[in-house]
Design an enzyme around this catalytic site. Structure first.
Site, PDB file in Angstrom:
ATOM      1  N   LYS A 101       2.240  11.211   1.095  1.00 57.23           N
ATOM      2  CA  LYS A 101       2.230  10.731  -0.294  1.00 57.23           C
ATOM      3  C   LYS A 101       2.412  11.864  -1.322  1.00 57.23           C
ATOM      4  CE  LYS A 101       1.115   6.242   0.226  1.00 57.23           C
ATOM      5  NZ  LYS A 101       0.276   6.035   1.399  1.00 57.23           N
ATOM      6  N   GLU A 123      -1.448   2.893  -9.071  1.00 58.71           N
ATOM      7  CA  GLU A 123      -2.205   1.869  -8.368  1.00 58.71           C
ATOM      8  C   GLU A 123      -2.497   2.426  -6.984  1.00 58.71           C
ATOM      9  OE1 GLU A 123       1.098   1.991  -8.336  1.00 58.71           O
ATOM     10  OE2 GLU A 123       1.262   2.029  -6.139  1.00 58.71           O
ATOM     11  N   SER A 390       2.663   9.923   9.726  1.00 55.18           N
ATOM     12  CA  SER A 390       2.616   9.916   8.263  1.00 55.18           C
ATOM     13  C   SER A 390       1.313  10.451   7.675  1.00 55.18           C
ATOM     14  CB  SER A 390       2.888   8.507   7.745  1.00 55.18           C
ATOM     15  OG  SER A 390       1.978   7.577   8.316  1.00 55.18           O
TER      16      SER A 390
HETATM   17  C1  LIG Z   1       0.349   4.873   2.268  1.00 53.86           C
HETATM   18  C2  LIG Z   1       0.563   5.230   3.659  1.00 53.86           C
HETATM   19  C3  LIG Z   1       1.527   4.594   4.464  1.00 53.86           C
HETATM   20  C4  LIG Z   1       2.335   3.410   3.988  1.00 53.86           C
HETATM   21  O1  LIG Z   1       3.207   3.676   2.926  1.00 53.86           O
HETATM   22  P1  LIG Z   1       4.762   3.824   3.103  1.00 53.86           P
HETATM   23  O2  LIG Z   1       5.281   3.783   1.722  1.00 53.86           O
HETATM   24  O3  LIG Z   1       5.243   2.680   3.943  1.00 53.86           O
HETATM   25  O4  LIG Z   1       5.003   5.114   3.772  1.00 53.86           O
HETATM   26  C5  LIG Z   1       1.724   5.046   5.755  1.00 53.86           C
HETATM   27  N1  LIG Z   1       0.990   6.057   6.264  1.00 53.86           N
HETATM   28  C6  LIG Z   1       0.034   6.679   5.528  1.00 53.86           C
HETATM   29  C7  LIG Z   1      -0.746   7.776   6.166  1.00 53.86           C
HETATM   30  C8  LIG Z   1      -0.208   6.300   4.210  1.00 53.86           C
HETATM   31  O5  LIG Z   1      -1.154   6.922   3.502  1.00 53.86           O
END
Ligand SMILES: *Cc1c(COP(=O)(O)O)cnc(C)c1O
Length: 406
Positions: A101, A123, A390
């Site tokens: 993020k 948000e 992610s």
């Molecule tokens: C917010 C988040 C996501 C989902 O958001 P995307 O916009 O689909 O990437 C996925 N993995 C993590 C660790 C997140 O914090």
């Protein structure tokens, strides 16, 4: 360099078009009063992209503040476990604040500052985007207000504390289902009122144009690095890219730089929650239909009357009824494939990675990992799979522990 690296064919046009469309998806479905703000944003963004000072500052911040490039890690134990293709993990969990993020919020805060804005709003659902926004706002010295549903505030207490410690105001949203969808509505309402001095940092590749394009471009640093790293380590392209899809920003960030390499298969993994046949899931691309939501035309969970349905996933970051418009386009053109895995499968995958590699993944990322169970038996040893990790799992420890105790 091997043959496969040369097969770059421009099949997917440079998108979106000038009106923000990816094929028939996307656009700018907002009240007239917001149009000037979106136009201003688009203009500022176009101008800054051509400004070498901005580009240099963005690079520097990503490197020295966020800790990029993140490693592309060869997961030897996980690879041996399946005995098939070689598995690499793109380690976004090692970026500052623990997820991808930050790539987007760093880009947007620099943009907001250059536009002369003094106030930031956002948000958040799980609180990860709220933390990433509060982080860059603190550093930039800008006032910061985060909208969050009452229900999520209770579920995500550690992230609420982080935001407060960083100096942000966390505004509780009591309307509707008291979750992300309602927090987004409130943030949009705030922006309508205060657009003169306020920039709204949207947290994924969603919302009206130019947000989906802008957020994708900021996140595509993930794929650019991965492309470079896999060339260095393997001297060839990967065969599969796998990423979880909530709004779709980490997935498109990985996919985008590979789109024109036709041999690279892309798989987005949505949340099947308690199971697709229970109706309790968040799989907008797998089970939804096109409709208008949060300023864009995209795949969406809705009933016959077009009422948005309540999504469900054990992972708050995937608990969103829509999806980025570009993913709707990639689905319809068959350039990417979208699948879904259940809460249960994601939990199993999180434990497998923790035990085999000593890495505790975020529940969202565990959805991408869970799909290895399906895809790996179909691969050969000479293939390469990249999974986007992610984020890290600290925020999910409570959920993991209850699963362990069961
Ligand atoms: C917010 C988040 C996501 C989902 O958001 P995307 O916009 O689909 O990437 C996925 N993995 C993590 C660790 C997140 O914090």
């Amino acid at each position: 360099m091997k043959h496969s690296l040369a097969q770059k064919k421009p099949r997917i046009k440079q998108l979106p078009d000038n009106d923000g469309y990816f094929g028939r998806f996307g656009g700018k479905f907002v009240p007239e009063i917001l149009r000037p703000a979106l136009d201003e944003l688009e203009e500022a963004y176009d101008k800054l992209l051509k400004d070498p000072d901005f580009v240099a500052e963005l690079d520097r911040e990503l490197k020295d503040y966020a800790g990029r490039p993140t490693p592309l890690y060869f997961a030897r134990n996980l690879t041996d476990h399946y005995g098939k293709a070689r598995i690499y993990l793109k380690r976004e969990d090692l970026a500052h604040t623990g997820a991808h993020k930050i790539n987007n919020t760093i880009g947007q805060i620099l943009l907001a500052k250059r536009m002369g804005k003094s106030r930031i709003i956002a948000e958040t659902g799980a609180g990860q985007h709220g933390v990433a926004t509060a982080t860059v706002a603190a550093k930039a010295g800008l006032e910061c207000c985060i909208y969050m549903g009452e229900e999520d505030i209770e579920r995500q207490a550690p992230n609420v504390m982080r935001m407060k410690m960083l100096g942000a105001e966390v505004r509780t949203v009591y309307s509707g289902t008291k979750t992300l969808k309602d927090a987004t509505n409130e943030a949009m309402r705030d922006w309508l009122t205060n657009v003169r001095n306020t920039h709204y940092i949207i947290g994924s590749v969603v919302g009206p144009h130019p947000f989906p394009m802008m957020v994708r471009n900021f996140q595509s640093v993930i794929g650019k690095e991965a492309l470079e790293q896999i060339r260095q380590k393997e001297d060839r392209l990967p065969d599969y890219l796998i990423a979880c899809v909530g709004g779709g920003s980490n997935a498109i960030g990985l996919f985008y730089p590979f789109l024109s390499f036709e041999t690279v298969k892309m798989i987005g993994v949505e949340a099947a929650g308690m199971g697709m046949d229970t109706g309790r899931h968040a799989a907008s691309l797998t089970a939804g239909s096109p409709g208008i939501f949060h300023g864009m035309l995209t795949y969406l969970l809705q009933d016959e009357d077009g009422q948005v349905q309540l999504p469900y996933s054990i992972s708050a970051g995937l608990d969103y009824p829509g999806v980025g418009a570009e993913h709707s386009y990639l689905k319809e053109t068959d350039r990417a494939q979208y699948v879904a895995v259940t809460d249960e499968q994601a939990l199993e995958a999180a434990f497998l990675l923790s035990r085999l590699e000593g890495i505790i993944p975020a529940l969202e990322s565990a959805h991408a990992l869970a799909y290895l169970e399906t895809i790996m038996p179909k691969t050969d040893r000479d293939r390469i799979v990249i999974v986007n990790l992610s984020g890290r799992g600290d925020k999910d420890m409570q959920t993991y522990l209850s699963f362990l105790e069961r």
